[in-house]
Design an enzyme around this catalytic site. Sequence first.
Site, PDB file in Angstrom:
ATOM      1  N   ASP A  94       0.877  -1.155   0.000  1.00  0.00           N
ATOM      2  CA  ASP A  94       0.000   0.000   0.000  1.00  0.00           C
ATOM      3  C   ASP A  94       0.926   1.219   0.000  1.00  0.00           C
ATOM      4  O   ASP A  94       2.138   1.108   0.218  1.00  0.00           O
ATOM      5  CB  ASP A  94      -0.941  -0.032   1.216  1.00  0.00           C
ATOM      6  CG  ASP A  94      -2.187   0.785   0.960  1.00  0.00           C
ATOM      7  OD1 ASP A  94      -3.208   0.542   1.618  1.00  0.00           O
ATOM      8  OD2 ASP A  94      -2.145   1.671   0.063  1.00  0.00           O
TER       9      ASP A  94
HETATM   10  C1  GLC Z   1      -4.389   4.099  -0.359  1.00  0.00           C
HETATM   11  C2  GLC Z   1      -5.272   2.901  -0.177  1.00  0.00           C
HETATM   12  C3  GLC Z   1      -5.178   1.916  -1.300  1.00  0.00           C
HETATM   13  C4  GLC Z   1      -4.982   2.643  -2.610  1.00  0.00           C
HETATM   14  C5  GLC Z   1      -3.638   3.338  -2.578  1.00  0.00           C
HETATM   15  C6  GLC Z   1      -3.374   4.142  -3.849  1.00  0.00           C
HETATM   16  O1  GLC Z   1      -3.778   4.467   0.818  1.00  0.00           O
HETATM   17  O2  GLC Z   1      -5.185   2.221   1.068  1.00  0.00           O
HETATM   18  O3  GLC Z   1      -6.388   1.152  -1.300  1.00  0.00           O
HETATM   19  O4  GLC Z   1      -5.028   1.729  -3.711  1.00  0.00           O
HETATM   20  O5  GLC Z   1      -3.502   4.170  -1.437  1.00  0.00           O
HETATM   21  O6  GLC Z   1      -4.264   5.187  -3.957  1.00  0.00           O
END
Ligand code: GLC
Length: 696
Positions: free
Chosen positions: A255
């Site tokens: 993440d």
């Molecule tokens: C965020 C989310 C994830 C997302 C990523 C990119 O923090 O937790 O679900 O795909 O960042 O935006």
Amino acid sequence: MLDAMEANRSEKAFDREKIHSGNIGLEVDHGAVEIEVERLLASMTLQQKVHEIRGWQAAPIDGLYYAGGDEGLNIPAFRMVDGPRGARAGMATAFPVAIARGATFDVELERRVGLAAGLEVAAKNGNVILAPTINLLRHPGWGRAQETYSEDTFHMGAMGVSFVSGAQNHVLTSPKHFALNNLEMTRFEVSANVDERSLHEVYLPHFKRCVVEGAAASVMSAYNKVNGVYCGEHPVLLSDILREDWGFKGFVESDWFLGTRSTVAAINAGMDIEMPTGYRFDDEKITQAITDGELTEETITRNAGRALYQKVAFDLANREVPDESVVECREHIELAREVAEKSFVLLKNESVLPLTTTQSIAVVGDLADVANLGDRGSSMVTSSAVTTPLAGLRAFGNEVDLHYYASDADISNIGEFDVAVVVAGLTYKEEGEFIPTQQQESDGSDLARGGDRADLRLPESQERLIREVALTANKTIVLLEGGSAIEVSSWVNEVDALMMVWYPGREGGHAIARVLFGAVSPSGKLPVSFPQSIRQLMDWDMSALDINHDLFHGYRYLDKKAEQPEYPFGFGLSYTEFTLEGLQVERVENRFFLNVSVRNTGDTAGGAVPQLYVSYRNSVVERPVKELKGFGRVELEPGEVADLEIELGDAELCYYDPLDGWVLEACTYELRVGQASDDLPFESTWRFDGEDWLPE
Ligand code: GLC
């Protein structure tokens, strides 16, 4: 009216061939891919391999997050795009949120959403969609509940793998967040503590189904810890389970930002790509770690090889970019409306719905006149047009006598109308991904950015508005917008009808009008239990840094505590009536085949959702009172009968033992079929003695 006996047909609850057709991940010539990946790796320097295991930069480029790639070697970069509600890049079709799609209990429809969302991502030059979110809705106060399908493991797996197979006709998918990301406010630090049995029986099967049955090309690891170890550097999750047990051939991306907490521990554990950029996986740190003997070039090669494997498997170097005319095309817009219509859950209807266009209607509440698409976190999607409930009702027929009252309007004359429709609920301010921001609202107020909910009630002002309308209106209908369970017990007895419309996407207004006026019957079923009170549920501490996860949450928890919800999992009314007319059960090899006959005994068409739950007798381990192990959906004309075939493999009946693994226990199994978790009139009981199955 069809002759009752003439329209008999048989449908599969989950038609694997249909659902998985076109999924590129399932059509890979692994031998050829392995050869090509070996060839590429042999031609790459350490530097080039390190470039493959990290994103390019913190900010997206036209909504795309880039990772890896090397023009000289004809290796394309990954171009990743959020997310579960559609393409978060420029304008795109904003579908109803995933929890709404979960309420359709329609796996073929969810495959179509995956197809459409994947196609729009591809048309925007993306090649990875950062979806689906399949973290269990463990507590309805979770801020990102809207982004996932369900509180139930089996239901989640069926919906998630259907999205994966649809989307992987066009792009790679990335089921997320692996694993046990079930709370928002402390997601960067919280440790989800879980025993092995609950981990394998409750919190992992839906990920496994996406990875094994759906050949998901990647998995996004979660921010949180599991049993004290960050998911982004968790050898058990990322290597032992994902790769050793499940044979996962995809890659793990972190993440964003805090999803990677280290260089050495993460890379060694099996984190293959740091996103969105190489803070930890930067040249200097990696070179130093190799020098210090903490990392080896072989491990870098292994992780880079996993990224390359999927680039070769999906032939990303040669994929055509679809024409951008597919974005928000008529077909996708109509799909968004169909999904919304099938997602609405009619919870109460005391002979007031459907409406007729000759009735005079008062539409009440600010939410009737705003585009309420869900949270403004990473799953946000912007569409070129959004139909609000009010606009949809107005557009349904210009002969409709309709008057709008804002939330603060004087409603003293509301009794002059035949019915009042109150649009109430939540917005991105009350729930959603919590991304702190300095942004201010136009009125200078802080832009509250979602997060978890401390309680499940509506804002007090909305409860008051509902009561005031109900006091003087002839008939009161409440439409609830939101992404999870809402506590309604304090006012629901004062209204005549209640329908959960979730965050219904760009076509929500048209869908609401068509359902309210009976052009289509509501057919959604609750994918999350609606408790009478939050006090019926497990403790919910949004500031917690340690949370114990066990076998019981949602309906399993309520059953264990013998608590009655306001509205149970799997419940939803219709404008018509369905009768289950019979259940035949047979065993073939290591599975049951159940055939449920369902008839539409009412006078309008509608969608029925027969559900299979299993209960256990004389088990040596603690088991839930019942658990969902099958469901299907059939559309039926008045009088029509259909047979639904639900397949139940023995693997679904096992419990997990930390020493012996999956155990098919010698005990008694009750296969219970009905139309909601609290409405299971049919039962077929079988005793397994360790060798044979015998019907009781
Ligand atoms: C965020 C989310 C994830 C997302 C990523 C990119 O923090 O937790 O679900 O795909 O960042 O935006």
